[in-house]
Design a protein around this motif. Structure first.
Motif, PDB file in Angstrom:
ATOM      1  N   LYS A 161     -10.040   2.739  -2.944  1.00 30.61           N
ATOM      2  CA  LYS A 161     -11.184   3.601  -2.639  1.00 30.61           C
ATOM      3  C   LYS A 161     -11.711   3.324  -1.237  1.00 30.61           C
ATOM      4  CE  LYS A 161     -15.758   4.992  -4.322  1.00 30.61           C
ATOM      5  NZ  LYS A 161     -16.799   4.782  -5.373  1.00 30.61           N
ATOM      6  N   ARG A 162     -11.745   2.063  -0.829  1.00 26.12           N
ATOM      7  CA  ARG A 162     -12.259   1.729   0.495  1.00 26.12           C
ATOM      8  C   ARG A 162     -11.357   2.276   1.600  1.00 26.12           C
ATOM      9  NH1 ARG A 162     -12.002  -3.369   1.240  1.00 26.12           N
ATOM     10  NH2 ARG A 162     -11.275  -4.113  -0.783  1.00 26.12           N
ATOM     11  N   ILE A 163     -10.036   2.273   1.384  1.00 27.06           N
ATOM     12  CA  ILE A 163      -9.138   2.877   2.367  1.00 27.06           C
ATOM     13  C   ILE A 163      -9.373   4.382   2.439  1.00 27.06           C
ATOM     14  CG2 ILE A 163      -6.738   3.441   2.914  1.00 27.06           C
ATOM     15  CD1 ILE A 163      -5.877   0.802   1.906  1.00 27.06           C
ATOM     16  N   VAL A 164      -9.480   5.030   1.283  1.00 24.88           N
ATOM     17  CA  VAL A 164      -9.680   6.479   1.242  1.00 24.88           C
ATOM     18  C   VAL A 164     -10.968   6.863   1.976  1.00 24.88           C
ATOM     19  CG1 VAL A 164     -10.188   8.427  -0.278  1.00 24.88           C
ATOM     20  CG2 VAL A 164      -8.334   6.846  -0.857  1.00 24.88           C
ATOM     21  N   GLU A 165     -12.056   6.162   1.698  1.00 25.25           N
ATOM     22  CA  GLU A 165     -13.330   6.492   2.329  1.00 25.25           C
ATOM     23  C   GLU A 165     -13.298   6.221   3.832  1.00 25.25           C
ATOM     24  OE1 GLU A 165     -16.123   4.254   0.019  1.00 25.25           O
ATOM     25  OE2 GLU A 165     -16.343   5.858  -1.481  1.00 25.25           O
ATOM     26  N   TYR A 166     -12.612   5.158   4.228  1.00 23.13           N
ATOM     27  CA  TYR A 166     -12.481   4.867   5.657  1.00 23.13           C
ATOM     28  C   TYR A 166     -11.668   5.958   6.349  1.00 23.13           C
ATOM     29  CZ  TYR A 166     -11.304   2.475  10.011  1.00 23.13           C
ATOM     30  OH  TYR A 166     -11.138   2.155  11.342  1.00 23.13           O
TER      31      TYR A 166
ATOM     32  N   VAL B  91      -7.559  -3.882   2.827  1.00 18.14           N
ATOM     33  CA  VAL B  91      -7.120  -4.308   1.494  1.00 18.14           C
ATOM     34  C   VAL B  91      -7.223  -5.819   1.331  1.00 18.14           C
ATOM     35  CG1 VAL B  91      -5.165  -4.377  -0.108  1.00 18.14           C
ATOM     36  CG2 VAL B  91      -5.611  -2.316   1.224  1.00 18.14           C
ATOM     37  N   SER B  92      -6.877  -6.568   2.371  1.00 18.67           N
ATOM     38  CA  SER B  92      -6.883  -8.031   2.274  1.00 18.67           C
ATOM     39  C   SER B  92      -8.290  -8.603   2.171  1.00 18.67           C
ATOM     40  CB  SER B  92      -6.160  -8.644   3.477  1.00 18.67           C
ATOM     41  OG  SER B  92      -6.803  -8.298   4.686  1.00 18.67           O
TER      42      SER B  92
ATOM     43  N   ILE C  15       0.847  -1.183   0.000  1.00 12.99           N
ATOM     44  CA  ILE C  15       0.000   0.000   0.000  1.00 12.99           C
ATOM     45  C   ILE C  15       0.881   1.231   0.000  1.00 12.99           C
ATOM     46  CG2 ILE C  15      -1.815   1.280   1.218  1.00 12.99           C
ATOM     47  CD1 ILE C  15      -2.458  -1.370   2.698  1.00 12.99           C
ATOM     48  N   LEU C  16       0.688   2.112  -0.959  1.00 19.19           N
ATOM     49  CA  LEU C  16       1.333   3.426  -0.963  1.00 19.19           C
ATOM     50  C   LEU C  16       0.252   4.441  -0.647  1.00 19.19           C
ATOM     51  CD1 LEU C  16       3.383   3.328  -4.302  1.00 19.19           C
ATOM     52  CD2 LEU C  16       4.037   2.434  -2.073  1.00 19.19           C
ATOM     53  N   ALA C  17       0.477   5.297   0.353  1.00 14.46           N
ATOM     54  CA  ALA C  17      -0.549   6.269   0.710  1.00 14.46           C
ATOM     55  C   ALA C  17       0.080   7.529   1.280  1.00 14.46           C
ATOM     56  CB  ALA C  17      -1.532   5.676   1.720  1.00 14.46           C
ATOM     57  N   THR C  18      -0.586   8.654   1.032  1.00 11.03           N
ATOM     58  CA  THR C  18      -0.142   9.920   1.606  1.00 11.03           C
ATOM     59  C   THR C  18      -0.521   9.972   3.078  1.00 11.03           C
ATOM     60  OG1 THR C  18      -2.218  10.956   0.880  1.00 11.03           O
ATOM     61  CG2 THR C  18      -0.331  11.108  -0.602  1.00 11.03           C
TER      62      THR C  18
END
Length: 356
Positions: free
Chosen positions: A324-329, A315-316, A296-299
């Motif tokens: 998108k699910r990580i961003v919304e969470y 993600v798993s 996972i690469l994320a700001t």
């Protein structure tokens, strides 16, 4: 000896060794832009939310970006399958701009960094090669990671130089963090400038997916970063209205004035470049094993409110739309955990190693 790709041979023919550095870089950028145009046409280059599932590699990528409540979204990302015309190479990156011109700085770095990286990769490959009957072959002492590392170091230096000389974009009080990776076969090369983060999802002995942080969040409070800043004549301070947030300032006075920067490495931000801020990336490698599932690469819009473990859990569960699910969470967590702050911009790239 192993024969080079036709891509390298093509670039070598098009770029004269007698040409000046600027001329050679410009030619390299032109070649890269043509390759990028072709990749986008074939659905292999992604700069807006979506997925990339390549037929000729094991890669599967989900990417997403969302603006916060601070104004224009200063985050951006890039995913390039078949990077530089090489079917077994992928380039990914997330960019987190800041300051008045941060959105333009981030987009500029996203645009030029692939070109500069390919240019210096071509140079490094040529330096460790032998010309036999008009074809290039690798030397016996060829080191795949060392070639990419040298290329990243030179590319990042040139990117910063590009920003400093840009006739339109003012990056004196604006800049961007950048976390970029190369996957070539089982080799993963990560180059980190700033406080974005890479987290690996890998299988433990009991079969569960666990999180392993691969990169360092380069903030002024990191001991080795603090030491460099002070040696450069800068200072690291916290303001009363931001407890726990350390910033570089361009002064050693007891009560320094002017803006500070909450990063110890960034592109741009030339107001503190002489006071400890650097654009040199931390370049590391990871050999991908059969246990490793994704990275996972994320700001920092994610990591300020979401743990490594929770991100890997999200993600798993399902790889489709995982970014998108990580961003919304994360956006929901900003509202719950930090209601007094504006939600940060958030960008995520999820790279899966084994395309089922």
């Amino acid at each position: 000896m192993v024969q080079f790709s036709s891509f390298l041979s093509g670039l070598t023919k098009n770029i004269s060794p007698k040409a000046g550095k600027k001329r050679r870089i410009n030619l390299g950028r032109e070649a890269t832009e043509a390759l990028a145009k072709e990749a986008r046409k074939n659905g292999l280059l992604l700069t807006s939310p979506g997925i990339v599932s390549a037929k000729r590699s094991d890669n599967y990528v989900s990417a997403y970006s969302k603006g916060g409540n601070k104004g224009i979204n200063q985050d951006c990302f890039i995913v390039w399958e078949g990077f530089g015309g090489k079917e077994d190479v992928m380039f990914c990156g997330v960019f987190d701009g800041h300051g008045p011109w941060g959105h333009l700085v981030g987009k500029r770095v996203k645009k030029v960094m692939p070109a500069y990286l390919l240019h210096y990769w071509q140079e490094a490959m040529a330096q460790c090669s032998i010309l036999i009957n008009g074809e290039l072959f690798k030397n016996a002492n060829f080191d795949q990671f060392d070639v990419w590392k040298k290329s990243f170091l030179k590319a990042c230096s040139t990117v910063d130089y590009d920003l400093e000389l840009h006739p339109v974009i003012d990056s004196f009080y604006s800049g961007t963090a950048a976390l970029t990776i190369i996957r070539e076969g089982d080799l993963l090369v990560l180059a980190n400038v700033g406080d974005s983060r890479a987290v690996l999802g890998t299988t433990s002995d009991d079969g569960s997916i666990v999180a392993v942080q691969l990169t360092v969040d380069f903030k002024p409070s990191v001991p080795q970063e603090t030491e460099r800043i002070y040696k450069s004549g800068g200072s690291v301070c916290e303001s009363e209205d931001e407890p726990g947030v350390s910033r570089i300032r361009a002064s050693n006075d007891e009560t320094p004035e002017g803006p500070g920067l909450a990063l110890s490495r960034a592109f741009g931000d030339f107001f503190v470049k002489d006071f400890g801020l650097i654009s040199e990336p931390d370049v590391i490698q990871k050999t991908i094993t059969t246990r490793d599932r994704f990275v996972i690469l994320a700001t920092d819009g994610v990591w300020d409110v979401v743990s490594n473990e929770k991100a890997v859990e999200i993600v798993s569960a399902e790889r489709e739309d995982s970014a998108k699910r990580i961003v919304e969470y994360a956006a929901a967590q900003w509202k719950r955990k930090r209601p007094e702050y504006a939600t940060d911009d958030i960008s995520v790239v999820c790279l899966f190693f084994h395309n089922l």
